[in-house]
Design a protein around this motif. Structure first.
Motif, PDB file in Angstrom:
ATOM      1  N   UNK A 225      48.200  -0.532 -10.866  1.00  0.00           N
ATOM      2  CA  UNK A 225      48.683  -1.201 -12.077  1.00  0.00           C
ATOM      3  C   UNK A 225      48.827  -2.708 -11.848  1.00  0.00           C
ATOM      4  N   UNK A 226      49.295  -3.082 -10.675  1.00  0.00           N
ATOM      5  CA  UNK A 226      49.471  -4.502 -10.353  1.00  0.00           C
ATOM      6  C   UNK A 226      48.130  -5.221 -10.305  1.00  0.00           C
ATOM      7  N   UNK A 227      47.139  -4.588  -9.662  1.00  0.00           N
ATOM      8  CA  UNK A 227      45.806  -5.196  -9.578  1.00  0.00           C
ATOM      9  C   UNK A 227      45.180  -5.314 -10.970  1.00  0.00           C
ATOM     10  N   UNK A 228      45.377  -4.278 -11.782  1.00  0.00           N
ATOM     11  CA  UNK A 228      44.782  -4.257 -13.120  1.00  0.00           C
ATOM     12  C   UNK A 228      45.415  -5.324 -14.019  1.00  0.00           C
ATOM     13  N   UNK A 229      46.721  -5.517 -13.917  1.00  0.00           N
ATOM     14  CA  UNK A 229      47.381  -6.542 -14.720  1.00  0.00           C
ATOM     15  C   UNK A 229      46.913  -7.931 -14.309  1.00  0.00           C
ATOM     16  N   UNK A 230      46.699  -8.133 -13.013  1.00  0.00           N
ATOM     17  CA  UNK A 230      46.172  -9.408 -12.541  1.00  0.00           C
ATOM     18  C   UNK A 230      44.772  -9.650 -13.111  1.00  0.00           C
ATOM     19  N   UNK A 231      43.933  -8.615 -13.098  1.00  0.00           N
ATOM     20  CA  UNK A 231      42.586  -8.736 -13.666  1.00  0.00           C
ATOM     21  C   UNK A 231      42.652  -8.982 -15.167  1.00  0.00           C
ATOM     22  N   UNK A 232      43.578  -8.292 -15.849  1.00  0.00           N
ATOM     23  CA  UNK A 232      43.725  -8.457 -17.303  1.00  0.00           C
ATOM     24  C   UNK A 232      44.166  -9.875 -17.641  1.00  0.00           C
ATOM     25  N   UNK A 233      45.059 -10.432 -16.838  1.00  0.00           N
ATOM     26  CA  UNK A 233      45.528 -11.795 -17.072  1.00  0.00           C
ATOM     27  C   UNK A 233      44.392 -12.786 -16.901  1.00  0.00           C
ATOM     28  N   UNK A 234      43.543 -12.552 -15.902  1.00  0.00           N
ATOM     29  CA  UNK A 234      42.379 -13.425 -15.688  1.00  0.00           C
ATOM     30  C   UNK A 234      41.428 -13.341 -16.871  1.00  0.00           C
ATOM     31  N   UNK A 235      41.198 -12.125 -17.373  1.00  0.00           N
ATOM     32  CA  UNK A 235      40.323 -11.958 -18.537  1.00  0.00           C
ATOM     33  C   UNK A 235      40.923 -12.666 -19.751  1.00  0.00           C
ATOM     34  N   UNK A 236      42.231 -12.478 -19.968  1.00  0.00           N
ATOM     35  CA  UNK A 236      42.887 -13.094 -21.124  1.00  0.00           C
ATOM     36  C   UNK A 236      42.759 -14.611 -21.098  1.00  0.00           C
TER      37      UNK A 236
END
Length: 416
Positions: free
Chosen positions: A31-42
């Motif tokens: 979940x932590x890795x995915x949120x970091x990736x999502x923030x980069x995409x955003x």
């Protein structure tokens, strides 16, 4: 030559495999890795929100052309939108809602006057803070502002009552910068029937409303079918020559008998038209259980105040209310918003859904994990967890609404 060709093929295959390996598998991340990736995409992708009620919030907060009370260039203690939080969440182009309350319809000229005032307030944001905000009148403007790191302020008028009874005001508002008009709001108006009104004044669009839709097509304003009755929705689809939007509506399947949301029939008709539905985040829009749960919490707290001779301003009541509300949380979660997106995608495909939060317009009903504009990465992370690709996210964030907006612009240019 054959040997050279053989090595070229091997090189191409190796490059192809390497490229495929570079695509991350978001579903396998923590979940932590995915949120970091999502923030980069955003933050690296243009993000459009179809509906943010900041202009009316500024009006209520005392913002005028002469003085400024609500300063959203800095972090604000309340509300859902300000510049720092928008930057944190990766929001680049919130459509500023030029909201006309239905009550203004009773006084001739009041709706147009308010619309002009809210447009001027929005423009003042851009002129006062040119290093942070910029007006935007097209997808190209948003792209240019994004490249400069500026937050774009496109505008949509919520409630066609601002047109009053004068068709010439459609073009007038186009020239003022309005790029969509929500045909109705809380009650029927001169254009047509509203979803919240049971009067059924015209049984759909009025004759004047039919002319308004055609004129919006001609000048290049997107037709927004949030807030309209089902019959008005169908009538507008039958008349428009270009795709429509629903700037802040959700799926009726999750809120049975709530006509303000869109039925599967209307979602399918919208997709056939080539339009885009932008999902509203408000609690009552995304989960029918929210209204019942929040009513129970409110009733308990009102009784608690009375039994203990307290008021809402008492610190002891505020502490109790916060603890009780947290323990009896009626709010849906970010997962429920993703459920609405899933439903639209399963029904008609990825090309017909977007984001229309209704931030600053739905009070404290927002879901856990999506309380303000800084939290968009939480929704993106949830979509990545469910198997959405980066390309899918880009369509939801901006490509789908840009497609509609460009089609409306192209039609108007061809007619001019």
């Amino acid at each position: 030559m054959k040997k050279l060709h053989y090595f070229a093929v091997l090189l191409a295959l190796a490059f192809s495999c390497a490229t495929k390996e570079e695509v991350p598998n978001y579903t396998q991340m923590t979940d932590e890795e995915r949120l970091k990736a999502a923030t980069e995409i955003a933050k690296s992708t243009i993000m459009v929100d179809g509906h943010v009620d900041l202009p009316y919030r500024m009006k209520v907060g005392g913002f005028t052309l002469q003085r400024e009370v609500l300063d959203v260039s800095v972090r604000t203690p309340d509300g859902n939108f300000d510049y720092p939080r928008a930057k944190e969440g990766g929001l680049d182009a919130p459509f500023m809602s030029i909201y006309i309350p239905a009550g203004n319809q009773k006084t001739p000229g009041a709706s147009k006057s308010l619309a002009d005032s809210l447009i001027a307030m929005t423009e003042r944001l851009a002129t006062t803070f040119p290093d942070k905000f910029a007006m935007a009148y097209s997808p190209a403007d948003i792209e240019a502002n994004f490249a400069k790191g500026l937050i774009s302020l496109p505008m949509g008028m919520e409630n066609g009552a601002g047109i009053e009874d004068d068709l010439a005001n459609v073009e007038y508002f186009y020239k003022r910068g309005i790029r969509y008009i929500t045909l109705t709001h809380g009650t029927d108006n001169l254009i047509g029937d509203a979803s919240y009104d049971t009067t059924g004044t015209y049984g759909g669009l009025s004759e004047f409303g039919e002319k308004v839709v055609a004129e919006m097509n001609r000048v290049g304003i997107m037709v927004d079918l949030s807030h309209v009755s089902d019959n008005t929705f169908r009538d507008a689809l039958a008349i428009t020559k270009v795709p429509i939007i629903a700037s802040h509506s959700s799926v009726r399947k999750f809120t049975p008998r709530f006509e303000r949301n869109m039925s599967d029939e209307l979602i399918q008709a919208m997709a056939k038209n080539g339009g885009v539905m932008m999902i509203n985040f408000g609690g009552s829009f995304i989960d029918s259980a929210y209204a019942a749960g929040s009513s129970q919490v409110r009733e308990h707290l009102v009784n608690y105040m009375a039994e203990n001779n307290l008021s809402r301003s008492d610190s002891s009541f505020r502490a109790y209310a916060a603890e009780y509300s947290a323990s009896n949380n009626p709010f849906p979660t970010v997962q429920r918003v993703a459920d609405h997106i899933d439903h639209v995608v399963a029904l008609v495909g990825i090309d017909y859904v977007g984001l229309g939060s209704d931030f600053d317009g739905v009070g404290d009903s927002l879901p856990t994990g999506l309380k303000d504009v800084s939290m968009f990465p939480n929704l993106i992370a949830e979509l990545l967890k469910r198997g959405y690709s980066r390309e899918d996210i880009e369509k939801i964030c901006y490509k789908n609404v840009f497609r509609v907006w460009n089609a409306v612009e192209d039609y108007a240019k061809a007619k001019s």
